[in-house]
Design a protein around this motif. Structure first.
Motif, PDB file in Angstrom:
ATOM      1  N   VAL A  65     -20.709   5.853  12.521  1.00 31.72           N
ATOM      2  CA  VAL A  65     -19.718   5.785  13.598  1.00 31.72           C
ATOM      3  C   VAL A  65     -19.291   7.189  13.978  1.00 31.72           C
ATOM      4  CG1 VAL A  65     -18.861   3.490  13.006  1.00 31.72           C
ATOM      5  CG2 VAL A  65     -17.839   5.491  11.925  1.00 31.72           C
ATOM      6  N   ALA A  66     -19.013   7.386  15.254  1.00 35.58           N
ATOM      7  CA  ALA A  66     -18.543   8.672  15.748  1.00 35.58           C
ATOM      8  C   ALA A  66     -17.034   8.773  15.600  1.00 35.58           C
ATOM      9  CB  ALA A  66     -18.928   8.841  17.218  1.00 35.58           C
ATOM     10  N   GLN A  67     -16.533  10.000  15.541  1.00 38.65           N
ATOM     11  CA  GLN A  67     -15.087  10.210  15.572  1.00 38.65           C
ATOM     12  C   GLN A  67     -14.540   9.601  16.855  1.00 38.65           C
ATOM     13  OE1 GLN A  67     -13.567  13.549  17.442  1.00 38.65           O
ATOM     14  NE2 GLN A  67     -11.908  12.049  17.577  1.00 38.65           N
ATOM     15  N   GLY A  68     -13.484   8.776  16.718  1.00 37.75           N
ATOM     16  CA  GLY A  68     -12.891   8.122  17.861  1.00 37.75           C
ATOM     17  C   GLY A  68     -13.470   6.762  18.193  1.00 37.75           C
ATOM     18  N   GLU A  69     -14.521   6.347  17.489  1.00 39.25           N
ATOM     19  CA  GLU A  69     -15.107   5.027  17.739  1.00 39.25           C
ATOM     20  C   GLU A  69     -14.236   3.938  17.115  1.00 39.25           C
ATOM     21  OE1 GLU A  69     -19.362   2.668  17.002  1.00 39.25           O
ATOM     22  OE2 GLU A  69     -19.226   4.851  16.776  1.00 39.25           O
ATOM     23  N   GLN A  70     -14.054   2.828  17.816  1.00 39.53           N
ATOM     24  CA  GLN A  70     -13.225   1.750  17.284  1.00 39.53           C
ATOM     25  C   GLN A  70     -13.926   1.056  16.127  1.00 39.53           C
ATOM     26  OE1 GLN A  70     -11.642  -1.006  20.154  1.00 39.53           O
ATOM     27  NE2 GLN A  70     -10.793  -2.375  18.603  1.00 39.53           N
ATOM     28  N   ILE A  71     -13.163   0.819  15.051  1.00 35.81           N
ATOM     29  CA  ILE A  71     -13.718   0.146  13.876  1.00 35.81           C
ATOM     30  C   ILE A  71     -13.028  -1.191  13.615  1.00 35.81           C
ATOM     31  CG2 ILE A  71     -14.466   2.299  12.785  1.00 35.81           C
ATOM     32  CD1 ILE A  71     -11.959   2.209  11.053  1.00 35.81           C
ATOM     33  N   GLY A  72     -11.888  -1.425  14.250  1.00 35.04           N
ATOM     34  CA  GLY A  72     -11.165  -2.678  14.049  1.00 35.04           C
ATOM     35  C   GLY A  72      -9.894  -2.687  14.875  1.00 35.04           C
ATOM     36  N   ARG A  73      -9.006  -3.679  14.566  1.00 37.25           N
ATOM     37  CA  ARG A  73      -7.726  -3.793  15.263  1.00 37.25           C
ATOM     38  C   ARG A  73      -6.599  -3.918  14.237  1.00 37.25           C
ATOM     39  NH1 ARG A  73      -6.888  -7.797  19.817  1.00 37.25           N
ATOM     40  NH2 ARG A  73      -7.723  -9.397  18.421  1.00 37.25           N
ATOM     41  N   LEU A  74      -5.456  -3.379  14.594  1.00 37.80           N
ATOM     42  CA  LEU A  74      -4.321  -3.337  13.678  1.00 37.80           C
ATOM     43  C   LEU A  74      -3.758  -4.730  13.446  1.00 37.80           C
ATOM     44  CD1 LEU A  74      -1.592  -0.649  13.672  1.00 37.80           C
ATOM     45  CD2 LEU A  74      -0.892  -3.036  13.663  1.00 37.80           C
ATOM     46  N   GLY A  75      -3.483  -5.036  12.173  1.00 37.91           N
ATOM     47  CA  GLY A  75      -2.955  -6.340  11.830  1.00 37.91           C
ATOM     48  C   GLY A  75      -2.063  -6.288  10.617  1.00 37.91           C
ATOM     49  N   SER A  76      -2.040  -7.400   9.855  1.00 33.95           N
ATOM     50  CA  SER A  76      -1.155  -7.500   8.698  1.00 33.95           C
ATOM     51  C   SER A  76      -1.784  -8.379   7.619  1.00 33.95           C
ATOM     52  CB  SER A  76       0.212  -8.066   9.124  1.00 33.95           C
ATOM     53  OG  SER A  76       1.168  -7.926   8.102  1.00 33.95           O
ATOM     54  N   THR A  77      -3.105  -8.273   7.448  1.00 37.43           N
ATOM     55  CA  THR A  77      -3.773  -9.040   6.392  1.00 37.43           C
ATOM     56  C   THR A  77      -3.576  -8.355   5.043  1.00 37.43           C
ATOM     57  OG1 THR A  77      -5.849  -7.871   6.894  1.00 37.43           O
ATOM     58  CG2 THR A  77      -5.508 -10.017   7.939  1.00 37.43           C
ATOM     59  N   GLY A  78      -3.807  -9.106   3.966  1.00 39.33           N
ATOM     60  CA  GLY A  78      -3.598  -8.572   2.628  1.00 39.33           C
ATOM     61  C   GLY A  78      -2.125  -8.524   2.283  1.00 39.33           C
ATOM     62  N   ASN A  79      -1.764  -7.605   1.403  1.00 41.42           N
ATOM     63  CA  ASN A  79      -0.375  -7.477   0.953  1.00 41.42           C
ATOM     64  C   ASN A  79       0.383  -6.602   1.947  1.00 41.42           C
ATOM     65  OD1 ASN A  79       1.997  -7.470  -0.490  1.00 41.42           O
ATOM     66  ND2 ASN A  79       1.277  -6.031  -2.046  1.00 41.42           N
ATOM     67  N   SER A  80       0.768  -7.202   3.049  1.00 44.17           N
ATOM     68  CA  SER A  80       1.404  -6.462   4.137  1.00 44.17           C
ATOM     69  C   SER A  80       2.610  -7.236   4.643  1.00 44.17           C
ATOM     70  CB  SER A  80       0.395  -6.258   5.278  1.00 44.17           C
ATOM     71  OG  SER A  80       1.023  -5.771   6.436  1.00 44.17           O
ATOM     72  N   GLY A  81       3.718  -6.509   4.909  1.00 44.06           N
ATOM     73  CA  GLY A  81       4.918  -7.170   5.380  1.00 44.06           C
ATOM     74  C   GLY A  81       5.052  -7.230   6.879  1.00 44.06           C
ATOM     75  N   ALA A  82       4.327  -6.362   7.585  1.00 46.58           N
ATOM     76  CA  ALA A  82       4.417  -6.307   9.047  1.00 46.58           C
ATOM     77  C   ALA A  82       3.149  -5.622   9.561  1.00 46.58           C
ATOM     78  CB  ALA A  82       5.655  -5.526   9.476  1.00 46.58           C
ATOM     79  N   PRO A  83       2.808  -5.834  10.830  1.00 44.28           N
ATOM     80  CA  PRO A  83       1.586  -5.221  11.339  1.00 44.28           C
ATOM     81  C   PRO A  83       1.656  -3.691  11.303  1.00 44.28           C
ATOM     82  CG  PRO A  83       2.894  -6.146  13.131  1.00 44.28           C
ATOM     83  CD  PRO A  83       3.495  -6.636  11.868  1.00 44.28           C
ATOM     84  N   HIS A  84       0.697  -3.085  10.640  1.00 44.87           N
ATOM     85  CA  HIS A  84       0.620  -1.632  10.525  1.00 44.87           C
ATOM     86  C   HIS A  84      -0.764  -1.275   9.997  1.00 44.87           C
ATOM     87  CE1 HIS A  84       1.287  -2.598   6.286  1.00 44.87           C
ATOM     88  NE2 HIS A  84       0.909  -1.354   5.989  1.00 44.87           N
ATOM     89  N   LEU A  85      -1.058   0.007   9.962  1.00 48.01           N
ATOM     90  CA  LEU A  85      -2.306   0.488   9.379  1.00 48.01           C
ATOM     91  C   LEU A  85      -1.995   1.299   8.137  1.00 48.01           C
ATOM     92  CD1 LEU A  85      -5.410   0.875   9.571  1.00 48.01           C
ATOM     93  CD2 LEU A  85      -4.937   3.013  10.804  1.00 48.01           C
ATOM     94  N   HIS A  86      -2.536   0.853   7.004  1.00 48.49           N
ATOM     95  CA  HIS A  86      -2.480   1.645   5.773  1.00 48.49           C
ATOM     96  C   HIS A  86      -3.712   2.534   5.763  1.00 48.49           C
ATOM     97  CE1 HIS A  86      -1.767   2.226   1.329  1.00 48.49           C
ATOM     98  NE2 HIS A  86      -3.042   2.586   1.440  1.00 48.49           N
ATOM     99  N   TYR A  87      -3.499   3.831   5.574  1.00 47.56           N
ATOM    100  CA  TYR A  87      -4.580   4.812   5.757  1.00 47.56           C
ATOM    101  C   TYR A  87      -4.600   5.789   4.583  1.00 47.56           C
ATOM    102  CZ  TYR A  87      -7.059   8.778   7.916  1.00 47.56           C
ATOM    103  OH  TYR A  87      -7.928   9.807   8.185  1.00 47.56           O
ATOM    104  N   GLU A  88      -5.804   6.168   4.172  1.00 45.21           N
ATOM    105  CA  GLU A  88      -5.962   7.131   3.075  1.00 45.21           C
ATOM    106  C   GLU A  88      -7.102   8.095   3.388  1.00 45.21           C
ATOM    107  OE1 GLU A  88      -6.710   5.016  -0.553  1.00 45.21           O
ATOM    108  OE2 GLU A  88      -5.041   3.616  -0.245  1.00 45.21           O
ATOM    109  N   GLN A  89      -6.942   9.332   2.905  1.00 42.54           N
ATOM    110  CA  GLN A  89      -8.038  10.295   2.869  1.00 42.54           C
ATOM    111  C   GLN A  89      -8.330  10.601   1.406  1.00 42.54           C
ATOM    112  OE1 GLN A  89      -6.949  13.719   5.280  1.00 42.54           O
ATOM    113  NE2 GLN A  89      -6.920  12.523   7.168  1.00 42.54           N
TER     114      GLN A  89
END
Length: 217
Positions: free
Chosen positions: A153-177
């Motif tokens: 995938v290229a930088q800036g290419e869409q990989i999905g849509r923001l939601g609240s699946t898993g252990n999540s209290g509200a729609p957001h993106l959990h992100y890690e480097q």
């Protein structure tokens, strides 16, 4: 009186024995080479940090935050304007998708039922290998990722849509480097986010410079 047959039999046995030794030797060499291909890159020091961008649309301002118990270096992203559900999640940098599926369990939180039961773990997620032992992870997506394992995938290419699946209290993106096996402070557009620990609640706003250009590899 002899017929000579035992000598021929011994010759055949020696030939088979030599062939067996050759096959085993070739197999051993192949196994060592295969192991080296896997192990040697893991022993090399990480490469320079890629120029990661916020994993959201160009020009948008998002809130980055953490809270006690969230885990060091983990970042939650929330849009500062507009609807959260279904917002495009973009690759922070070019790379190869190594995970694209379900982490833990999905739960039942949807746009139609935002207070449904929580799942476990990251829900729908994506992990991207950027080379040089650098990775990024994207969790709690709304639905199955739009990319597949092995896809570049290229930088800036869409990989999905923001939601609240898993252990999540509200729609957001959990992100890690990640660098090697370790999570590190997230940097965006060449600047550190300031999120390094989860001792206290902390938020900061950043505007995305994830403005997709021609894909390069």
């Amino acid at each position: 009186m002899t017929t000579g047959r035992p000598t021929r039999h011994r010759g055949r046995r020696r030939a088979r024995s030599r062939a067996t030794r050759i096959v085993l030797a070739v197999g051993a060499v192949a196994a060592v080479l295969a192991l080296a291909v896997v192990v040697v890159p893991l022993l090399l020091p990480p490469g320079p940090r890629p120029l990661f961008q916020l994993p959201v649309a160009c020009g948008e301002t998002w809130q980055l935050g953490t809270y006690p118990g969230h885990d060091d270096y983990d970042v939650d992203l929330f849009p500062t304007e507009g609807e959260s559900w279904g917002r495009p999640v973009l690759a922070s940098y070019g790379g190869t998708v190594t995970e694209a599926g379900i982490n833990g369990s999905l739960g039942g939180r949807t746009p139609e039922n935002p207070d449904g039961p929580r799942g476990r773990g990251g829900g729908y997620w994506v992990k991207i290998d950027h080379g040089g032992r650098w990775e990024t992870q994207y969790l709690h997506l709304l639905e199955p990722p739009v990319v597949r394992v092995g896809q570049w995938v290229a930088q800036g290419e869409q990989i999905g849509r923001l939601g609240s699946t898993g252990n999540s209290g509200a729609p957001h993106l959990h992100y890690e480097q990640r660098r090697g096996w370790e999570k590190v402070e997230t940097w965006f557009d060449g600047s550190p986010s300031g999120i390094t620990h989860d001792d206290a609640e902390y938020t900061v706003r950043r505007t995305s410079n994830n403005c997709r250009t021609a894909p390069t590899r």
